[in-house]
Design a protein around this motif. Structure first.
Motif, PDB file in Angstrom:
ATOM      1  N   ILE A 107     -21.177  18.969  62.765  1.00 19.46           N
ATOM      2  CA  ILE A 107     -21.344  17.767  62.389  1.00 19.46           C
ATOM      3  C   ILE A 107     -22.369  18.407  60.928  1.00 19.46           C
ATOM      4  CG2 ILE A 107     -22.163  15.834  61.814  1.00 19.46           C
ATOM      5  CD1 ILE A 107     -20.404  14.968  64.488  1.00 19.46           C
ATOM      6  N   ARG A 108     -22.389  19.276  60.299  1.00 21.70           N
ATOM      7  CA  ARG A 108     -23.889  19.508  59.291  1.00 21.70           C
ATOM      8  C   ARG A 108     -24.745  18.646  58.159  1.00 21.70           C
ATOM      9  NH1 ARG A 108     -23.158  25.549  60.528  1.00 21.70           N
ATOM     10  NH2 ARG A 108     -21.745  26.138  61.337  1.00 21.70           N
ATOM     11  N   ASN A 109     -23.525  17.819  58.033  1.00 22.18           N
ATOM     12  CA  ASN A 109     -24.254  17.538  56.635  1.00 22.18           C
ATOM     13  C   ASN A 109     -25.271  15.830  57.071  1.00 22.18           C
ATOM     14  OD1 ASN A 109     -22.358  19.257  55.171  1.00 22.18           O
ATOM     15  ND2 ASN A 109     -20.422  17.516  55.181  1.00 22.18           N
ATOM     16  N   TYR A 110     -25.797  16.410  58.512  1.00 24.67           N
ATOM     17  CA  TYR A 110     -26.134  14.860  58.208  1.00 24.67           C
ATOM     18  C   TYR A 110     -28.266  15.328  58.746  1.00 24.67           C
ATOM     19  CZ  TYR A 110     -22.333  12.565  58.884  1.00 24.67           C
ATOM     20  OH  TYR A 110     -20.443  11.791  58.440  1.00 24.67           O
ATOM     21  N   GLU A 111     -29.114  15.083  57.303  1.00 26.63           N
ATOM     22  CA  GLU A 111     -30.438  15.541  57.720  1.00 26.63           C
ATOM     23  C   GLU A 111     -31.006  14.491  58.852  1.00 26.63           C
ATOM     24  OE1 GLU A 111     -32.662  16.088  53.850  1.00 26.63           O
ATOM     25  OE2 GLU A 111     -31.292  18.532  54.102  1.00 26.63           O
ATOM     26  N   ASN A 112     -32.168  14.727  59.254  1.00 24.14           N
ATOM     27  CA  ASN A 112     -32.876  13.267  59.430  1.00 24.14           C
ATOM     28  C   ASN A 112     -32.347  13.220  61.257  1.00 24.14           C
ATOM     29  OD1 ASN A 112     -35.210  12.447  58.994  1.00 24.14           O
ATOM     30  ND2 ASN A 112     -34.725  10.099  58.820  1.00 24.14           N
ATOM     31  N   VAL A 113     -31.651  13.770  61.701  1.00 24.91           N
ATOM     32  CA  VAL A 113     -30.968  13.538  63.336  1.00 24.91           C
ATOM     33  C   VAL A 113     -31.789  15.036  64.038  1.00 24.91           C
ATOM     34  CG1 VAL A 113     -28.448  13.612  64.106  1.00 24.91           C
ATOM     35  CG2 VAL A 113     -28.785  13.281  61.458  1.00 24.91           C
ATOM     36  N   GLU A 114     -31.899  14.188  64.914  1.00 21.72           N
ATOM     37  CA  GLU A 114     -32.173  14.469  66.402  1.00 21.72           C
ATOM     38  C   GLU A 114     -31.383  15.134  66.690  1.00 21.72           C
ATOM     39  OE1 GLU A 114     -35.279  16.894  68.386  1.00 21.72           O
ATOM     40  OE2 GLU A 114     -35.188  16.258  66.499  1.00 21.72           O
ATOM     41  N   TRP A 115     -30.580  16.436  67.709  1.00 22.61           N
ATOM     42  CA  TRP A 115     -29.485  16.405  68.566  1.00 22.61           C
ATOM     43  C   TRP A 115     -29.805  16.289  70.342  1.00 22.61           C
ATOM     44  CZ3 TRP A 115     -25.417  15.830  66.525  1.00 22.61           C
ATOM     45  CH2 TRP A 115     -24.358  15.959  64.914  1.00 22.61           C
ATOM     46  N   ALA A 116     -29.614  16.045  70.825  1.00 24.68           N
ATOM     47  CA  ALA A 116     -29.358  15.439  72.523  1.00 24.68           C
ATOM     48  C   ALA A 116     -28.550  16.671  73.162  1.00 24.68           C
ATOM     49  CB  ALA A 116     -30.060  14.734  73.133  1.00 24.68           C
ATOM     50  N   VAL A 117     -28.388  18.316  72.885  1.00 26.58           N
ATOM     51  CA  VAL A 117     -26.623  18.798  73.677  1.00 26.58           C
ATOM     52  C   VAL A 117     -27.260  18.844  74.809  1.00 26.58           C
ATOM     53  CG1 VAL A 117     -25.193  20.686  73.090  1.00 26.58           C
ATOM     54  CG2 VAL A 117     -27.306  20.102  71.360  1.00 26.58           C
ATOM     55  N   GLY A 118     -25.590  18.248  75.098  1.00 26.62           N
ATOM     56  CA  GLY A 118     -25.549  18.215  77.008  1.00 26.62           C
ATOM     57  C   GLY A 118     -25.956  20.132  77.531  1.00 26.62           C
ATOM     58  N   GLU A 119     -24.675  20.882  76.647  1.00 26.03           N
ATOM     59  CA  GLU A 119     -24.910  22.111  77.402  1.00 26.03           C
ATOM     60  C   GLU A 119     -26.493  22.679  77.430  1.00 26.03           C
ATOM     61  OE1 GLU A 119     -20.580  24.313  76.542  1.00 26.03           O
ATOM     62  OE2 GLU A 119     -22.181  23.565  74.372  1.00 26.03           O
ATOM     63  N   ILE A 120     -27.360  22.440  76.377  1.00 26.62           N
ATOM     64  CA  ILE A 120     -28.902  22.925  76.138  1.00 26.62           C
ATOM     65  C   ILE A 120     -29.507  22.147  76.840  1.00 26.62           C
ATOM     66  CG2 ILE A 120     -30.639  22.682  75.092  1.00 26.62           C
ATOM     67  CD1 ILE A 120     -28.891  23.152  72.818  1.00 26.62           C
ATOM     68  N   GLU A 121     -29.484  20.749  77.225  1.00 25.63           N
ATOM     69  CA  GLU A 121     -30.474  20.260  78.558  1.00 25.63           C
ATOM     70  C   GLU A 121     -30.037  20.799  79.998  1.00 25.63           C
ATOM     71  OE1 GLU A 121     -32.973  19.093  77.741  1.00 25.63           O
ATOM     72  OE2 GLU A 121     -31.936  19.169  75.323  1.00 25.63           O
ATOM     73  N   THR A 122     -28.349  20.917  80.026  1.00 23.76           N
ATOM     74  CA  THR A 122     -27.909  21.401  81.395  1.00 23.76           C
ATOM     75  C   THR A 122     -28.870  22.547  81.788  1.00 23.76           C
ATOM     76  OG1 THR A 122     -26.200  19.682  81.615  1.00 23.76           O
ATOM     77  CG2 THR A 122     -26.465  21.461  83.287  1.00 23.76           C
ATOM     78  N   ALA A 123     -28.827  23.273  80.666  1.00 24.56           N
ATOM     79  CA  ALA A 123     -29.204  24.751  80.894  1.00 24.56           C
ATOM     80  C   ALA A 123     -30.305  25.103  81.408  1.00 24.56           C
ATOM     81  CB  ALA A 123     -28.895  25.699  79.490  1.00 24.56           C
TER      82      ALA A 123
END
Length: 682
Positions: free
Chosen positions: A537-553
């Motif tokens: 999903i590349r086309n959305y600005e003004n969006v903050e992402w919480a990514v499970g893989e990153i947060e787990t690491a």
């Protein structure tokens, strides 16, 4: 070696070599590998290049591949899983099979003037969907936790169970379809006797013999012995059913079911799981070898027409069933789109039907052509299904009376209704956060917001969850967040922040698209499981992402640093820098999106700052009410961690002790002021 042995080995070598080349080319062209397997079979089959020169050879390979594949599918059928899917089996799977059989039987009887037996047999063939290909696509997309995937799995499991009944009924249909019209009751009773005897025999085998045999095999502590015993069991059950006139592949499936209900199911699944993709590949290659490409080309216009009918009828029935069970329209449509194809068990039935003269070889080619095209299109249907399922045009395909029933059902159930503002009523009140999805993460977020006295609303697509939490006083409403009118009724025009916590990248993308149509300016926080979902999903600005893989690491990193005595503030600072570094490495577009996101720090959960209470601090042995941080610093205590007690929500009379970790939320200035107050409390 004998000449026959050389021939078999050469055919296997041809299959492996051509499949490697074709699937590699398809992979480079970004075409699903399953289509490559089908294309391999068509190319080398007896009706094309004839590199596998005999139809019996193709049939033998097809039978072996299907048997091994169905054995692995049978391993999934343990009783605990069936109980967990009871609702899907009874209220989705059963109606789907019954209605699809009825619809396709009626169509075949009316349009082609088939007799009753033949028409019902056609209904059996087309009512089933492909467990193998649907599960493979779901696994590749990592969508097992999405509502539509769970619904699809429930329907597929019921279909696989229904096949047992269908296979027993096919001989009766063949007897009933004789020219003389005589059902030959003696033959029917003979078939029933064989079926009942088989069921009783397999039950006794499972109940009194199989577990003891498996125990003795496991005692050898040899994976090879265990594996070969399972192969023997699969072939043995297949041979038993084949000897009484039933399908060899069905016997392999029954063997898998028997093992699935034993204590050794986990080990069996682990041993056969790596081979499942191999069985899938061989199965689809073998199906491709049975097709006559010349016939398919000459009758392609009819095949496309039949495909359109199959897709429309089957998908519409599944959508209608989903809507009647109060699933959102988008989830129902996505489920229907996933399951429109013909299933692998249909090939078992088709072979049985040819042997019993229920369908002719000419009609079999029509069926094979339709089946292969539907299987080849399944990955694309799954990929582009959201563009259809999250649009309103599909509902126009469903009879108007049914859609009126859906709406009337919704009106009758107040727990799944979002109040629609009418003229003369007051507007939806202003609130700051709209939570979409109310699983564990959504519930924790709501608790934090409630503690901070930040108003919020919740939009959830599970009617049972809505009913449960509405009774607890939560501001929760039922609705499909992919629909514009639902978001407007939920108050998205009045909120300051939208937090999306649903499973499935397809649903997330559809929700973001709809939100942008209604509120292009609103700030959005999205939770997703995998980094690759963010890449999609590349086309959305003004969006903050919480990514499970990153947060787990990062959580593992945090606990590792804490174990080595690193202070909480240093850990927090290091994690923030690490998170930014990871996301920046995912591409300049993400870095750009984060720079443009100017959500106030109290709205971003990542802004929580941990503060550890030390012995020399004056706040020790004082309550939160006595310190009154909110009034004095404008920062709040969201949660408190205490060794041995875990994380808890703070109350005003909470007594602060040495070692507590207070998570502070507010602006940088407010948090610094709160830390100063806690250090020098008076």
């Amino acid at each position: 070696m004998e000449g026959s042995e050389i021939q078999v080995l050469s055919q296997v070598l041809v299959i492996l070599g051509v499949s490697c080349v074709v699937t590699l080319l398809f992979h480079w062209a970004r075409i699903p590998v399953v289509i490559g397997f089908l294309a391999t079979g068509i190319i080398i089959g007896p009706k094309a290049l004839a590199w596998v020169t005999t139809t019996p050879g193709a049939n033998a390979i097809s039978e072996i591949a299907l048997s091994l594949l169905l054995f692995t599918i049978g391993l999934e059928f343990n009783l605990a899983r069936l109980r967990s899917l009871k609702r899907s089996l009874l209220f989705l799977g059963a109606p789907q099979v019954i209605l699809c059989v009825a619809a396709f039987s009626a169509f075949a009887g009316i349009v082609f003037d088939f007799g009753f037996s033949k028409a019902v047999f056609v209904g059996f063939l087309l009512a089933l969907s492909s467990t193998a290909i649907v599960l493979k696509v779901i696994e590749e997309k990592r969508d097992f936790n999405t509502p539509y995937a769970q619904n699809a799995v429930g329907i597929l499991i019921f279909q696989d169970l229904a096949v047992l009944v269908m296979i027993l009924l096919v001989p009766m249909l063949a007897e009933g379809g004789k020219v003389a019209g005589d059902f030959r009751l003696s033959a029917i009773f003979m078939w029933l006797g064989k079926a009942v005897g088989s069921i009783v025999g397999f039950y006794l085998l499972s109940r009194f013999i199989l577990n003891r045999l498996l125990f003795q095999v496991v005692q050898t502590r040899s994976r090879e012995v265990f594996f070969f015993f399972l192969l023997f069991l699969s072939a043995g059950c297949g041979f038993i059913l084949h000897s009484i006139g039933l399908s060899f592949a069905l016997g392999a499936f029954v063997a898998g079911v028997l093992v699935a209900d034993s204590p050794y199911e986990k080990q069996a699944s682990a041993d056969f799981a790596p081979l499942r993709d191999i069985f899938v590949g061989f199965f689809f290659i073998s199906i491709g070898m049975l097709l006559d490409p010349v016939f398919a080309f000459q009758h392609f216009h009819w095949i496309l027409l039949f495909l359109a009918i199959l897709f429309t009828v089957k998908s519409s029935i599944i959508v209608a069933i989903g809507r009647l069970n109060k699933f959102p329209k988008s989830i129902s449509i996505m489920t229907g789109v996933m399951l429109f194809q013909v299933g692998e068990f249909s090939f078992v039935l088709a072979k049985q039907g040819v042997d019993l003269d229920l369908i002719s070889p000419h009609e079999l080619q029509y069926f094979l052509s339709l089946s292969i095209v539907s299987l080849a299109l399944t990955p694309y249907a799954y990929k582009y299904g959201p563009k259809l399922s999250f649009q309103d045009r599909f509902e126009s395909w469903i009879p108007q009376k049914l859609t009126q029933v859906f709406r009337s059902e919704k009106r009758r159930d107040p727990t799944i209704e979002i109040p629609i503002p009418h003229e003369g009523t007051k507007e939806v009140p202003y609130f700051q956060t709209l939570i979409i999805g109310f699983g564990i993460a959504g519930q924790n977020l709501a608790s934090a917001l409630k503690n901070l006295e930040i108003p919020y609303q919740i939009l959830e697509a599970n009617a049972q969850t809505v009913q449960s939490f509405k009774a607890k006083g939560e501001p929760i409403h039922f609705g499909d967040a992919t629909r514009r009118e639902i978001l407007e009724e939920a108050g998205v025009r009045n909120c300051k922040l939208v937090v999306v916590m649903v499973s499935g990248v397809n649903i997330i993308e559809a929700i973001l698209s709809t939100i942008r149509q209604v509120r292009p300016d609103v700030k959005i926080v999205v939770r997703t499981a995998y980094v690759r979902d963010v890449d999609t999903i590349r086309n959305y600005e003004n969006v903050e992402w919480a990514v499970g893989e990153i947060e787990t690491a990062l959580e593992i990193l945090s606990r590792t640093l804490r174990a080595y005595g690193v202070g909480s503030e240093k850990i927090h600072s290091f994690l923030m820098e690490s998170r930014e570094s990871i996301l920046k490495d995912k591409g300049d577009w993400m870095d750009h999106a984060r720079r443009n996101l100017e959500i106030p720090t109290w709205e971003a959960l990542s802004a929580m700052r941990p503060f550890r209470i030390e012995e020399n601090m004056l706040c020790v042995s004082k309550t939160l009410a006595e310190i009154d941080l909110r009034a004095r610093s404008q920062a709040g205590v969201v949660v408190i961690f205490r060794e041995g007690f875990g994380t808890r929500l703070p109350s005003p009379d909470y007594l602060i002790e040495v070692g507590d970790v207070l998570y502070l939320l507010g602006t940088d200035a407010a948090v610094e002021s709160a830390q100063d107050i806690l250090t020098k409390a008076d």
